[in-house]
Design a protein around this motif. Structure first.
Motif, PDB file in Angstrom:
ATOM      1  N   GLN A 112       0.813  -1.215   0.000  1.00  0.00           N
ATOM      2  CA  GLN A 112       0.000   0.000   0.000  1.00  0.00           C
ATOM      3  C   GLN A 112       0.849   1.270   0.000  1.00  0.00           C
ATOM      4  OE1 GLN A 112      -3.354  -0.399   2.819  1.00  0.00           O
ATOM      5  NE2 GLN A 112      -3.169  -2.604   2.499  1.00  0.00           N
ATOM      6  N   LEU A 113       1.992   1.245   0.677  1.00  0.00           N
ATOM      7  CA  LEU A 113       2.834   2.442   0.669  1.00  0.00           C
ATOM      8  C   LEU A 113       3.620   2.568  -0.636  1.00  0.00           C
ATOM      9  CD1 LEU A 113       4.031   2.691   4.373  1.00  0.00           C
ATOM     10  CD2 LEU A 113       2.200   3.938   3.218  1.00  0.00           C
ATOM     11  N   LYS A 114       3.942   1.425  -1.254  1.00  0.00           N
ATOM     12  CA  LYS A 114       4.590   1.476  -2.579  1.00  0.00           C
ATOM     13  C   LYS A 114       3.670   2.154  -3.594  1.00  0.00           C
ATOM     14  CE  LYS A 114       8.192  -1.788  -3.672  1.00  0.00           C
ATOM     15  NZ  LYS A 114       8.568  -3.092  -4.178  1.00  0.00           N
ATOM     16  N   GLU A 115       2.377   1.834  -3.506  1.00  0.00           N
ATOM     17  CA  GLU A 115       1.399   2.474  -4.407  1.00  0.00           C
ATOM     18  C   GLU A 115       1.419   3.984  -4.227  1.00  0.00           C
ATOM     19  OE1 GLU A 115      -2.403   0.734  -3.507  1.00  0.00           O
ATOM     20  OE2 GLU A 115      -1.840  -1.239  -4.304  1.00  0.00           O
ATOM     21  N   ARG A 116       1.513   4.445  -2.988  1.00  0.00           N
ATOM     22  CA  ARG A 116       1.567   5.892  -2.710  1.00  0.00           C
ATOM     23  C   ARG A 116       2.815   6.515  -3.320  1.00  0.00           C
ATOM     24  NH1 ARG A 116      -3.099   7.985  -0.067  1.00  0.00           N
ATOM     25  NH2 ARG A 116      -3.930   6.343   1.231  1.00  0.00           N
ATOM     26  N   LYS A 117       3.955   5.834  -3.138  1.00  0.00           N
ATOM     27  CA  LYS A 117       5.217   6.351  -3.678  1.00  0.00           C
ATOM     28  C   LYS A 117       5.164   6.401  -5.203  1.00  0.00           C
ATOM     29  CE  LYS A 117       9.185   5.984  -1.368  1.00  0.00           C
ATOM     30  NZ  LYS A 117      10.391   5.487  -0.715  1.00  0.00           N
ATOM     31  N   GLU A 118       4.631   5.333  -5.802  1.00  0.00           N
ATOM     32  CA  GLU A 118       4.571   5.270  -7.265  1.00  0.00           C
ATOM     33  C   GLU A 118       3.614   6.311  -7.823  1.00  0.00           C
ATOM     34  OE1 GLU A 118       3.757   1.123  -7.885  1.00  0.00           O
ATOM     35  OE2 GLU A 118       5.821   0.556  -7.346  1.00  0.00           O
ATOM     36  N   ALA A 119       2.650   6.747  -6.991  1.00  0.00           N
ATOM     37  CA  ALA A 119       1.722   7.810  -7.403  1.00  0.00           C
ATOM     38  C   ALA A 119       2.368   9.190  -7.235  1.00  0.00           C
ATOM     39  CB  ALA A 119       0.437   7.725  -6.594  1.00  0.00           C
ATOM     40  N   GLY A 124       8.756  10.889   2.663  1.00  0.00           N
ATOM     41  CA  GLY A 124       9.843  11.236   3.567  1.00  0.00           C
ATOM     42  C   GLY A 124      10.795  10.065   3.756  1.00  0.00           C
ATOM     43  N   GLY A 125      11.743  10.241   4.656  1.00  0.00           N
ATOM     44  CA  GLY A 125      12.772   9.219   4.844  1.00  0.00           C
ATOM     45  C   GLY A 125      12.478   8.233   5.953  1.00  0.00           C
ATOM     46  N   ALA A 126      11.433   8.505   6.761  1.00  0.00           N
ATOM     47  CA  ALA A 126      11.153   7.642   7.906  1.00  0.00           C
ATOM     48  C   ALA A 126       9.704   7.190   7.896  1.00  0.00           C
ATOM     49  CB  ALA A 126      11.451   8.382   9.213  1.00  0.00           C
ATOM     50  N   LEU A 127       9.515   5.916   8.219  1.00  0.00           N
ATOM     51  CA  LEU A 127       8.182   5.338   8.353  1.00  0.00           C
ATOM     52  C   LEU A 127       7.998   4.929   9.810  1.00  0.00           C
ATOM     53  CD1 LEU A 127       5.522   4.034   7.418  1.00  0.00           C
ATOM     54  CD2 LEU A 127       6.847   1.997   6.772  1.00  0.00           C
ATOM     55  N   HIS A 128       7.112   5.621  10.512  1.00  0.00           N
ATOM     56  CA  HIS A 128       6.836   5.293  11.910  1.00  0.00           C
ATOM     57  C   HIS A 128       5.702   4.281  11.975  1.00  0.00           C
ATOM     58  CE1 HIS A 128       8.701   9.150  13.792  1.00  0.00           C
ATOM     59  NE2 HIS A 128       9.385   8.729  12.750  1.00  0.00           N
ATOM     60  N   ILE A 129       5.928   3.234  12.753  1.00  0.00           N
ATOM     61  CA  ILE A 129       4.890   2.225  12.962  1.00  0.00           C
ATOM     62  C   ILE A 129       4.740   2.011  14.468  1.00  0.00           C
ATOM     63  CG2 ILE A 129       5.284   1.030  10.764  1.00  0.00           C
ATOM     64  CD1 ILE A 129       6.808  -1.141  12.438  1.00  0.00           C
ATOM     65  N   GLN A 148      13.736  -5.024   8.071  1.00  0.00           N
ATOM     66  CA  GLN A 148      14.725  -4.801   7.013  1.00  0.00           C
ATOM     67  C   GLN A 148      14.106  -4.977   5.628  1.00  0.00           C
ATOM     68  OE1 GLN A 148      15.217  -6.720   9.777  1.00  0.00           O
ATOM     69  NE2 GLN A 148      16.613  -5.318  10.833  1.00  0.00           N
ATOM     70  N   ASP A 149      13.193  -5.941   5.481  1.00  0.00           N
ATOM     71  CA  ASP A 149      12.494  -6.130   4.196  1.00  0.00           C
ATOM     72  C   ASP A 149      11.731  -4.864   3.834  1.00  0.00           C
ATOM     73  OD1 ASP A 149      13.309  -8.823   4.050  1.00  0.00           O
ATOM     74  OD2 ASP A 149      11.473  -9.559   5.012  1.00  0.00           O
ATOM     75  N   VAL A 150      11.013  -4.314   4.805  1.00  0.00           N
ATOM     76  CA  VAL A 150      10.206  -3.111   4.557  1.00  0.00           C
ATOM     77  C   VAL A 150      11.125  -1.941   4.204  1.00  0.00           C
ATOM     78  CG1 VAL A 150       8.579  -1.456   5.573  1.00  0.00           C
ATOM     79  CG2 VAL A 150       8.331  -3.905   6.060  1.00  0.00           C
ATOM     80  N   GLU A 151      12.222  -1.798   4.949  1.00  0.00           N
ATOM     81  CA  GLU A 151      13.160  -0.703   4.672  1.00  0.00           C
ATOM     82  C   GLU A 151      13.718  -0.810   3.257  1.00  0.00           C
ATOM     83  OE1 GLU A 151      14.842   0.610   9.031  1.00  0.00           O
ATOM     84  OE2 GLU A 151      15.912  -1.020   8.018  1.00  0.00           O
ATOM     85  N   ARG A 152      14.067  -2.014   2.857  1.00  0.00           N
ATOM     86  CA  ARG A 152      14.635  -2.222   1.524  1.00  0.00           C
ATOM     87  C   ARG A 152      13.597  -1.938   0.432  1.00  0.00           C
ATOM     88  NH1 ARG A 152      16.031  -7.059   2.301  1.00  0.00           N
ATOM     89  NH2 ARG A 152      14.232  -8.013   1.284  1.00  0.00           N
ATOM     90  N   GLU A 153      12.391  -2.448   0.611  1.00  0.00           N
ATOM     91  CA  GLU A 153      11.348  -2.298  -0.405  1.00  0.00           C
ATOM     92  C   GLU A 153      10.887  -0.846  -0.565  1.00  0.00           C
ATOM     93  OE1 GLU A 153       9.847  -4.501  -2.499  1.00  0.00           O
ATOM     94  OE2 GLU A 153      11.180  -6.111  -1.882  1.00  0.00           O
ATOM     95  N   LEU A 154      10.839  -0.107   0.547  1.00  0.00           N
ATOM     96  CA  LEU A 154      10.313   1.259   0.498  1.00  0.00           C
ATOM     97  C   LEU A 154      11.409   2.323   0.494  1.00  0.00           C
ATOM     98  CD1 LEU A 154       7.315   0.929   3.004  1.00  0.00           C
ATOM     99  CD2 LEU A 154       7.214   0.961   0.495  1.00  0.00           C
ATOM    100  N   ASN A 155      12.652   1.882   0.710  1.00  0.00           N
ATOM    101  CA  ASN A 155      13.778   2.811   0.790  1.00  0.00           C
ATOM    102  C   ASN A 155      13.517   3.893   1.846  1.00  0.00           C
ATOM    103  OD1 ASN A 155      16.323   3.757   0.160  1.00  0.00           O
ATOM    104  ND2 ASN A 155      15.550   5.150  -1.418  1.00  0.00           N
ATOM    105  N   MET A 156      13.083   3.438   3.019  1.00  0.00           N
ATOM    106  CA  MET A 156      12.799   4.330   4.144  1.00  0.00           C
ATOM    107  C   MET A 156      13.298   3.657   5.418  1.00  0.00           C
ATOM    108  SD  MET A 156       8.792   5.219   3.365  1.00  0.00           S
ATOM    109  CE  MET A 156       8.587   6.617   4.482  1.00  0.00           C
TER     110      MET A 156
END
Length: 198
Positions: A112-119, A124-129, A148-156
């Protein structure tokens, strides 16, 4: 102020039902409001309001999304160069009727966040969860996807944040924020290693 959709504090009888999530949310709202008022009254506030300049994303479940968005709006009004995107992650893994953040999976988060980035959205550089998205003591989501998977996939950088209104604010104000809770005794090992070198 944020949190008007939840009953007043007096209705919680000492928070005996914290485990059901609703009591936890009321406590979180009260903590946020207290910490926010203290921040606005602090000597550091004026300088921080002029210098804090960052964009970040907060991912949460649909249940808490409106409250978290309210907190983000208050912070952005107080800090003019702060940009916070709050996204409610739809639970495709367990089904859309599951709306709590503790059951959000890594794969739903990534997709879902990749879709946002691609749009073209700047996340930003940080994803807070919230830290409850991860298995206790691990950097792993319920579906075995790692931080680490999420960081790699989203570059955040993924920033798990402890529950609590003060922690929520500190993580936004401090780019170096790390949970002080031990995820595998990490904090204590670091402190011990530093002591051992002296």
């Amino acid at each position: 102020t944020a949190g008007r959709d939840f009953p007043e504090e007096e209705r919680y009888d000492g928070y005996i039902q914290l485990e059901n999530g609703v009591g936890m949310m009321r406590l979180f709202i009260n903590e946020f409001n207290e910490a926010f008022e203290a921040l606005l009254g602090s000597p550091e506030y004026e300088t921080l309001a002029e210098t804090l300049d960052r964009t970040l994303t907060i991912a949460t479940g649909k249940l808490t999304g409106p409250t978290i968005r309210g907190f983000a709006e208050q912070l952005m009004r107080a800090f003019p160069r702060l940009r916070i995107h709050v996204y409610d992650i739809r639970n495709d893994f367990f089904g859309e009727t599951i709306t709590v953040s503790g059951l959000v999976t890594g794969q739903d988060l990534i997709r879902q966040l990749k879709e946002r980035k691609e749009a073209g959205e700047d996340l930003g550089g940080a994803l807070h969860i919230p830290s409850n998205m991860l298995r206790v003591g691990e950097q792993v989501f319920l579906d075995d996807v790692t931080v680490q998977d999420v960081e790699r996939e989203l570059n955040m950088r993924v920033v798990p944040v402890e529950p609590g209104g003060n922690e929520f604010i500190q993580a936004i104000l401090d780019k170096e924020y790390n949970m002080e809770r031990d995820n595998g005794n990490f904090v204590y090992i670091q402190a011990y290693d530093r002591g051992g070198e002296a």
